[in-house]
Scaffold this active site. Structure first.
Site, PDB file in Angstrom:
ATOM      1  N   ASP A 197      29.356  34.613  49.876  1.00  0.00           N
ATOM      2  CA  ASP A 197      28.218  34.005  50.565  1.00  0.00           C
ATOM      3  C   ASP A 197      28.579  33.415  51.913  1.00  0.00           C
ATOM      4  OD1 ASP A 197      25.883  34.184  49.024  1.00  0.00           O
ATOM      5  OD2 ASP A 197      26.735  32.793  47.570  1.00  0.00           O
TER       6      ASP A 197
HETATM    7  C1  BGC Z   1      29.531  28.391  48.922  1.00  0.00           C
HETATM    8  C2  BGC Z   1      28.376  27.543  49.353  1.00  0.00           C
HETATM    9  C3  BGC Z   1      27.138  28.389  49.316  1.00  0.00           C
HETATM   10  C4  BGC Z   1      26.972  28.841  47.894  1.00  0.00           C
HETATM   11  C5  BGC Z   1      25.667  29.541  47.760  1.00  0.00           C
HETATM   12  C6  BGC Z   1      29.290  28.792  47.514  1.00  0.00           C
HETATM   13  O1  BGC Z   1      30.350  29.401  46.940  1.00  0.00           O
HETATM   14  O2  BGC Z   1      30.751  27.753  49.103  1.00  0.00           O
HETATM   15  O3  BGC Z   1      28.580  26.945  50.565  1.00  0.00           O
HETATM   16  O4  BGC Z   1      26.019  27.713  49.776  1.00  0.00           O
HETATM   17  O5  BGC Z   1      28.104  29.541  47.427  1.00  0.00           O
HETATM   18  O6  BGC Z   1      25.592  30.608  46.922  1.00  0.00           O
HETATM   19  C1  NOJ Z   2      28.769  31.079  44.493  1.00  0.00           C
HETATM   20  C2  NOJ Z   2      27.542  31.906  44.407  1.00  0.00           C
HETATM   21  O1  NOJ Z   2      26.728  31.459  43.334  1.00  0.00           O
HETATM   22  C3  NOJ Z   2      27.893  33.354  44.215  1.00  0.00           C
HETATM   23  O2  NOJ Z   2      26.729  34.127  44.235  1.00  0.00           O
HETATM   24  C4  NOJ Z   2      28.859  33.818  45.276  1.00  0.00           C
HETATM   25  O3  NOJ Z   2      29.165  35.163  45.042  1.00  0.00           O
HETATM   26  C5  NOJ Z   2      30.085  32.961  45.315  1.00  0.00           C
HETATM   27  N1  NOJ Z   2      29.711  31.584  45.449  1.00  0.00           N
HETATM   28  C6  NOJ Z   2      31.036  33.329  46.439  1.00  0.00           C
HETATM   29  O4  NOJ Z   2      30.578  32.960  47.673  1.00  0.00           O
END
Ligand code: BGC
Ligand code: NOJ
Length: 811
Positions: A483
């Site tokens: 993300d």
């Molecule tokens: C990220 C966040 C992000 C989230 C959303 C996380 O792993 O570190 O900053 O907003 O995923 O899916």
């Molecule tokens: C947490 C999110 O829930 C997931 O969808 C994503 O793949 C990982 N963070 C890595 O960014």
């Protein structure tokens, strides 16, 4: 250092001190009524939706952190204390918390008074039981007052924490005998209420927080408790609570059990009021009566235990390795079920008001629980697919209550659609239920625009093909699985999200990772087409897969490993040429899982590079070297300090991709090394470093460049649970469901031998013994089914309700 121990027989983790390095929690509930509960009884309860139907209040980031829960106080002649340690924190003479499957038991003792509180949500009823057993083991009789305490949330957890100009005027309760009803807003649009009741006559009560605590007191010193007398306060606005005051006397060795019930009721609109025009309490009375006597509570508790035993018996392993056994048999599948119930909504790191259900998250979660609750997995797949857009794209999230796509976040995370293929194929391989493919379901929740699930899957794959970049690799969009790798969102404004800020419209930024996914998942779809007799489609997909493999080999591979991406300017990301972020874990995992480079040594080199650059004593970091400053064109990834989260943290979600990749190369020792580095049970004795629960995975462990290397964050709600389950059960232990049976192909450490697995698969039970007389990592020489040798390691789906003995000899 340990703070407790595993009790495998009872499927419990036993915490021996209230002062764990962080609150160590558990989940109650399996259908609609849920609770989070810590080892000192902190946490909260909600009905279905942690944002809109929050029943009890919880303050995130409180001081101390975990301050608020289902609390009891005991006031004897001399002093007062809490039998769960919090919130009074008086020294107890003994303490033990047992987190089990859907229940928590806290046993303590002080001044020769033993207290045991059992918390659980019975199957099928919207109540949380707090069963309090108190025993006097003194030689003298004891007189004391027991006070209960919960704080109601005014339903909408977000308003409850932000909109005081309203909430301070609406709080409303009613007391009837030993039951305190919370009925804020019932007089207008709400047809629901909650209640807190006890099966014992009370000597007093409180419903007004200030009257209970005193305006300037914390939960550790309620005025009512210090003086030993309830105020019988009726709240009006402000902060409604429920507290019972019960005076008890116990003779030496006498024991009493009180059952407290926190319940939630919804009335039909027509039945909202009773004949006297008062709130209709019939359903509450029914629930209170149902759990009035101890025997019915005991029965409900036994039912819950049986329920979990049935869920967990579908895959069990018996090996020399206790940590492996307890992870596979108990805690990993348990965590997978929690991700089914909670998605990413409510934990001690997720506030329950932030996120909906992630498209990719929910699909991946299915891999971890499909064998336990296949019918629910089916329902979930159809819900997710109904939010898919007609061009095959996907809303990044959908809301659990409405089941509609979330417009605020929108789409454009270009990996999303492919995950739907993975979950659906996993479902069919588990169940043999091909009928799901014929279900006619909407696009974008529009019932006038539908297609079969199989068509949805086809569109998912096509979406990638319609969105290829200059090198023929998939365009990344706002981000892919990572993300935080935002190659088209250049954000300079701290007040906007990294992902949803104005997307650069360029069609240059490409993801090698999605390329790897496309190959892995494309092969799954091709196999499905083949099984369905759709040969032309099978060929078409395979030819696209081949093209993608070529592209990745030519444009997606550097000197020693797979590149991560091409950025907006067409420059390499995750390359030896970069100063920072030279190597990323995700494409090494998925490309090798997909088989790319296995026949020409590229895969081997890539995994050796992973070992060389990403491996640490606490697991594999996501990338190396971490970014030292913010790069506008890379996005959120470079916003995190070095070694944390996506910027070089140990992201436990993608470590299993490397484990699986290692099994593709036959390196069972390596696969297991990576497995045991992050599986929480193995880390129990470094709990002072890891900090979080030793029985569940955390999303992230601080990486080698972080100041606190080894410290975990974000436990429970993470795709880590499903993927580690996938890696250990299907690839390391090697029991892989397929369309018509089980493929048995272990890839284990050389010294392992005599591993016994029980697998319930499509109504039959398989007792599998893996023998490894030559001490190798991979390779099956002989397979015996019910004593008869067969010529392949594909064991048929017998579907006959019988038990079959399978012996697999490696060699
Ligand atoms: C990220 C966040 C992000 C989230 C959303 C996380 O792993 O570190 O900053 O907003 O995923 O899916
Ligand atoms: C947490 C999110 O829930 C997931 O969808 C994503 O793949 C990982 N963070 C890595 O960014």
């Amino acid at each position: 250092m340990n703070y407790g121990h595993f009790d495998d027989k009872n499927k419990e983790y036993v915490i021996e001190t209230p002062k764990t390095p962080y609150p160590w929690i558990n989940y109650l509930g399996s259908d609609k009524f849920f609770g989070l509960i810590s080892n000192t009884a902190g946490g909260y309860s909600f009905y279905k939706d942690a944002r809109f139907r929050r029943l009890t209040r919880y303050r995130y980031n409180n001081i101390p952190l975990d301050n608020g829960g289902r609390y009891f106080y005991i006031k004897d002649e001399k002093e007062y204390y809490s039998p769960t340690w919090m919130p009074v924190k008086s020294q107890l003479d003994s303490y033990e918390c047992r987190h089990g499957m859907g229940y928590t038991k806290i046993k303590t003792m002080k001044n020769n008074l033993k207290t045991e509180i059992l918390y659980f949500v019975p199957l099928g009823d919207n109540v949380e039981i707090h069963k309090v057993k108190i025993k006097n083991i003194d030689e003298k009789s004891k007189k004391f007052t027991l006070f209960s305490f919960i704080e109601f949330c005014l339903w909408n957890a977000y308003d409850d924490m932000t909109n005081y100009q309203r909430t301070y005027s609406i709080g409303d309760v009613e007391v009837e005998g030993s039951t305190i009803f919370h009925k804020t807003d019932y007089r207008e649009r709400r047809n629901h209420y909650s209640f807190y009741s006890v099966n014992y006559p009370i000597d007093g009560f409180d419903t007004d927080r200030d009257a209970f605590l005193g305006q300037y007191n914390g939960l550790n010193e309620p005025e009512v408790v210090t003086k030993g007398e309830s105020n019988n306060s009726i709240v009006s606005g402000w902060n409604p609570i429920a507290s019972h005051g019960i005076k008890l006397e116990l003779a030496p060795m006498e024991e009493k059990t009180l059952v407290f019930v926190l319940g939630y009721v919804e009335n039909d609109k027509e039945e909202k009021w009773d004949s006297d025009n008062r709130m209709n309490k019939v359903k509450a009375h029914h629930l209170i009566n149902k759990f009035y006597d101890e025997a019915s509570v005991k029965e409900a508790y036994e039912d819950l235990k049986n329920h979990w035993n049935n869920l967990l018996c579908k895959f069990t392993v018996e090996s020399h390795d206790d940590n492996l056994n307890r992870m596979v048999n108990i805690w990993n599948p348990y965590q997978c079920m929690v991700t089914f119930n909670m998605s990413r909504s409510a934990s001690y790191f997720e506030t329950g008001i932030g996120r909906g259900m992630g498209f990719r998250d929910s699909n991946q979660d299915i891999l971890g629980f499909v064998h336990q609750i296949p019918e629910k997995a089916r329902e979930r797949i159809l819900d997710i697919a109904s939010t898919q857009l007609e061009d095959g794209g996907a809303y990044h999230q959908y809301q659990p209550l409405t089941k509609k796509g979330n417009h605020e976040i929108g789409s454009g995370f270009n990996d999303d659609p492919l995950w739907l293929i993975l979950s659906t194929v996993a479902y069919i391989k588990e169940t043999g239920d091909f009928s799901i493919l014929k279900e006619d379901i909407p696009y974008n929740c529009d019932i006038n625009n539908t297609g079969t699930l199989l068509e949805h899957l086809e569109k998912s794959l096509q979406f990638t093909l319609n969105n290829l970049g200059p090198h023929g690799l998939p365009l990344i969009g706002r981000a892919d699985w990572n993300d935080c790798l935002n190659l088209n969102c250049f954000s300079e404004n701290p007040d906007e999200s990294f992902q949803t800020c104005d997307n650069k419209k360029g069609r240059t930024a490409e993801s090698v990772f999605i390329g790897g996914m496309f190959v892995y998942i494309g092969k799954e779809l091709a196999q499905l087409y083949e099984r369905l007799g759709l040969d032309k489609k099978n060929q078409e997909v395979l030819s696209e897969v081949d093209k993608m493999v070529q592209c990745i080999e030519v444009h997606g591979y550097d000197e020693g490993w797979f590149l991560r991406a091409y950025d907006y300017y067409g420059m390499k990301v995750g390359s030896i040429e970069n100063n920072e972020g030279k190597i990323f874990i995700e494409p090494q995992g998925f490309c090798v899982m997909a088989g790319i480079g296995i026949d020409n040594g590229k895969a081997l080199k890539a995994l050796d590079a992973v070992d060389q650059y990403l491996n640490t004593k606490y697991g594999l970091v996501l990338l190396w070297p971490a970014y030292g400053k913010y790069h506008l064109h890379l996005g959120e990834i470079s916003s995190y300090p070095e070694g944390y989260k996506e910027n070089g943290g140990i992201f436990c979600h993608n470590n299993p991709w490397i484990m699986i990749a290692e099994t593709r190369l036959g390196r069972g020792d390596k696969a297991y090394e990576y497995y045991s580095k992050i599986a929480p049970a193995y880390l129990e004795d470094i709990s002072e470093i890891r900090k979080l629960e030793p029985y569940v995975y955390a999303q992230m462990i601080a990486g080698k460049e972080a100041i606190r290397h080894g410290e975990a964050k974000n436990s429970w709600l993470t795709g880590t649970a499903a993927w580690n389950y996938e890696a250990i059960t299907k690839w390391i232990l090697g029991i892989k469901p397929d369309f018509d049976g089980l493929i048995i192909d272990p890839c284990i450490p050389k010294e392992w031998n005599n591993i016994k697995i029980k697998r319930v698969f499509r109504k039959a039970t398989y007792h599998i013994t893996i023998k490894n007389p030559e001490h190798i990592c991979k390779g099956v020489k002989k397979v015996f089914v019910d004593g008869r040798e067969q010529h392949s390691n594909y064991v048929a789906a017998f579907e006959d309700n019988l038990t079959h003995e399978i012996e697999v000899v490696m060699g």
